[in-house]
Design a protein around this motif. Structure first.
Motif, short mmCIF file in Angstrom:
data_model
loop_
_atom_site.label_atom_id
_atom_site.label_comp_id
_atom_site.label_asym_id
_atom_site.label_seq_id
_atom_site.Cartn_x
_atom_site.Cartn_y
_atom_site.Cartn_z
N ARG A 180 0.83 -1.20 0.00
CA ARG A 180 0.00 0.00 0.00
C ARG A 180 0.87 1.25 0.00
O ARG A 180 0.60 2.20 0.74
CB ARG A 180 -0.94 0.00 1.21
N TYR B 176 1.32 3.95 -2.06
CA TYR B 176 0.70 4.55 -3.23
C TYR B 176 1.54 5.68 -3.81
O TYR B 176 1.36 6.07 -4.95
CB TYR B 176 -0.72 5.01 -2.89
N ARG C 268 -8.52 2.98 -4.76
CA ARG C 268 -9.74 3.66 -4.29
C ARG C 268 -10.99 2.90 -4.65
O ARG C 268 -12.09 3.31 -4.28
CB ARG C 268 -9.81 5.07 -4.87
N ARG D 113 -13.12 0.58 -3.72
CA ARG D 113 -13.57 -0.26 -2.62
C ARG D 113 -15.07 -0.05 -2.46
O ARG D 113 -15.55 1.06 -2.53
CB ARG D 113 -12.84 0.13 -1.34
N ARG E 93 -20.73 1.68 -0.04
CA ARG E 93 -20.15 2.90 0.51
C ARG E 93 -21.20 3.93 0.90
O ARG E 93 -21.08 4.59 1.91
CB ARG E 93 -19.19 3.53 -0.50
N ASP F 153 -12.26 -4.87 -2.50
CA ASP F 153 -11.13 -3.95 -2.47
C ASP F 153 -10.27 -4.34 -3.66
O ASP F 153 -9.45 -5.25 -3.58
CB ASP F 153 -10.37 -4.09 -1.15
N LEU G 235 -6.42 -4.80 -3.64
CA LEU G 235 -5.86 -5.74 -2.67
C LEU G 235 -4.90 -6.72 -3.37
O LEU G 235 -5.27 -7.39 -4.32
CB LEU G 235 -7.01 -6.51 -2.01
#
Lengths: 379, 221
Positions: free
Chosen positions: A214, A216, A249, A251, A298, A312, A315
């Motif tokens: 992760r 980024y 992003r 998710r 969300r 996700d 992932l």
């Protein structure tokens, strides 16, 4: 002044770094939780096996460990903090032996060799200590206990994925972790998008690594600066690269998945593995809903997760052999992952077996105990 | 409410300024630096700042004591904690370099391969060991906690690996750069699980900070 008695036995006889004793009170809790785990896994038809605590180095290497993985930062190559080290030693014949860093590798060896002709699907369970020679992380020492299952060979893939997902959620709930969330990603989706962005070899590995950790910031650096130059006629490649940056992003639940499919539509013809991955995720989410598991959306996210499944898409699990849906389970009370797993159809063939579909998950016992304590205190 | 572990010191002022530009807080940065309080709440903005030592920020975040943190890339690499790195804030900009005394026989890093060992004083033993190993240099790492420039002056080390912003401290102490190791900036990091649990709140904060950072870059160029 605190005076230390130099003759005190606890000063002279200590445990090695990263390992510890378990005293009666905690041992009782551990045995109780293990009993719950054994019962839950056995009820689902998973039979417990044991394997030696050390293996030949080549077995562990075939399991995807010990690969020379390095990260990069600002042009400098640095050993990745995320590439776990193992305990290695020699026997008197000069063989290199390794304390098992996970149970998936030994069980894959077992399934490909002594259980090669056993009826499929094989449903195997374990509760065992594993060893990683790395910096001590939150809720994890160098010796820690994992419980898990491996489902090898047999029926249609999505059934197997669903079996694993639903067993994982049942187990978390049985362990008293009622507010869990399991995130699902897909190994082929990430691979496909990296290929569509025309990254190969070293760059592709580094991008996967950045996603896994992760990191980024590194991801952006790699995608924007390390790809081969593409001309204006390669609009598809630059669009794929932009989506690669968006991946972390993505998710959510069904709504997000549909939005992702629309955004990826222009790639689905040339990269059929992307379409297959999206179909897998949709099927899994649909089945999860049918089984009564909550699906995270969300828009309606109020109050954090309570027994929900979410997607996700960014992932990435740490070992390269994952090939399909991958899982990561957690509860809001603790800041680290409790459960990991996924589909690994390429592992068995590393041990000379015919290619066989396989999937499974593992939970960390010490982390479960910590999460239960934390959840109890906060309730 | 988001809890952010922030390093005490210069970076804090720069970070609060950036947060103000992003419209995320009205807190005055300079005053925080003076303050002795360790927890500062901005209820209106939904932010809680934990004032920690720079080296400890990744630890607060890894264990989930803070949702987010501000940490230099140098600290992140050295500590190797499992945290998500969300954004390069472009503040706290400096370089990690290897330097030797100006009168040293070593004119470039390759010369150091001839030394057995090349003794290096540093606050970053992990980064230094990895970097030098990959340069094929047999190194002896001398771990210090500050004023690293002193070590070669008194013969404790052949060179140093440290951060430099302008190169002035190096120059004043008669040191010459022989290798650029990496460029360092402050990063916004997140606990991997809390990033998911509070994803809407955190994504919103990241978006606003990203815009503020981009706006700065635009005015600079």
């Amino acid at each position: 002044m605190l005076e230390l008695d130099p003759a005190a036995s606890y000063l002279r006889w200590q445990t090695a770094p990263g390992v510890r004793d378990v005293l009666p009170e905690e041992a009782t809790v551990r045995r109780q939780l293990e009993a719950i785990i054994r019962e839950t896994l056995a009820a689902a038809g998973y039979q417990e096996v044991e394997t030696p605590i050390f293996e030949y180095e080549e077995v562990i290497r075939a399991g995807g460990w010990l690969q020379d993985e390095t990260g990069e930062c600002g042009g400098v190559v640095l050993t990745g903090a995320g590439s776990p080290e193992v305990y290695r030693f020699f026997d008197r014949e000069g063989h290199t032996l390794v304390l098992r860093p996970d149970m998936t590798t030994p069980i894959a060896r077992l399934a490909a060799t002594r259980l090669a002709s056993a009826p499929r699907p094989l449903r195997l369970a374990y509760i065992a200590d594993v060893f990683r020679y790395e910096e001590v992380h939150a809720g994890r020492l160098r010796q820690f206990r994992q419980a898990g299952v491996e489902r090898i060979g047999g029926a249609r893939e999505i059934d197997a994925d669903m079996e694993i997902l639903s067993l994982a959620s049942r187990l978390l709930a049985r362990l008293g972790l009622f507010r869990f969330r399991i995130d699902i990603g897909h190994a082929e989706l990430v691979r496909g998008l990296i290929a569509a962005g025309r990254f190969g070899g070293r760059e592709a590995r580094l991008i996967r690594q950045a996603l896994r950790r992760r990191d980024y910031v590194l991801l952006r650096e790699l995608v924007e600066q390390r790809g081969e130059q593409v001309g204006p006629q390669d609009r598809q490649v630059s669009a794929a690269r932009r989506l690669l940056l968006e991946l972390p992003r993505w998710r959510g639940g069904f709504a997000m998945l549909e939005a992702a499919r629309k955004q990826l539509a222009f790639l689905l013809g040339d990269f059929p593995q992307l379409a297959a991955a999206l179909d897998d995720l949709h099927a899994l989410l649909t089945r999860a809903k049918e089984e009564g598991l909550g699906i995270y959306e969300r828009e309606s996210s109020g109050g954090g997760p309570t027994q929900v499944i979410a997607l996700d898409l960014g992932l990435v699990r740490d070992l390269g052999y994952y090939t399909g849906p991958v899982l990561e389970g957690f509860v809001p009370e603790v800041g680290f992952t409790l459960l990991t797993g996924g589909r690994y159809d390429r592992l068995l063939e590393q041990f000379g077996s015919r290619p066989e579909p396989a999937t499974g998950f593992a939970i960390g016992l010490e982390r479960v105990i910590l999460a239960r304590e934390r959840a109890g205190r906060l309730r | 409410m988001l809890t952010i572990a922030v390093p005490k010191g210069r970076v804090l002022t720069a970070a609060v300024e950036l947060f103000r530009e992003a419209g995320l807080t009205a807190l005055p940065g300079e005053e925080l630096e003076e303050s002795r309080r360790l927890v500062i709440e901005d209820e209106e903005a939904g932010l809680r700042l934990l004032l920690a030592k720079p080296w400890d920020v990744p630890t607060y975040v890894e264990y989930g004591a803070a949702d987010l943190g501000l940490a230099g890339k140098d600290v992140l690499l050295e500590r190797g904690k499992a945290v998500a790195e969300l954004l390069d804030l472009g503040i706290g900009r400096c370089r990690m370099i290897c330097a030797v005394p100006a009168d040293s026989n070593i004119t470039n890093l390759a010369d150091a391969r001839l030394l057995f060992p090349f003794r290096v004083a540093t606050k970053y033993p992990q980064i230094a060991a990895t970097f030098l190993e990959r340069q094929g240099i047999a190194a002896e790492i001398i771990n210090l906690h500050g004023s690293v420039e002193l070590a070669p002056l008194v013969g404790l080390a052949d060179g140093i690996i440290d951060l430099t912003e302008t190169g002035r401290t190096l120059q004043e102490n008669g040191l010459r750069i022989v290798a650029d190791i990496l460029s360092v900036t402050t990063r916004l990091v997140a606990n991997a699980v809390l990033h998911k649990v509070k994803q809407d709140e955190i994504d919103q904060l990241v978006n606003r900070l990203e815009k503020a950072v981009a706006a700065r870059v635009a005015t600079q160029s």
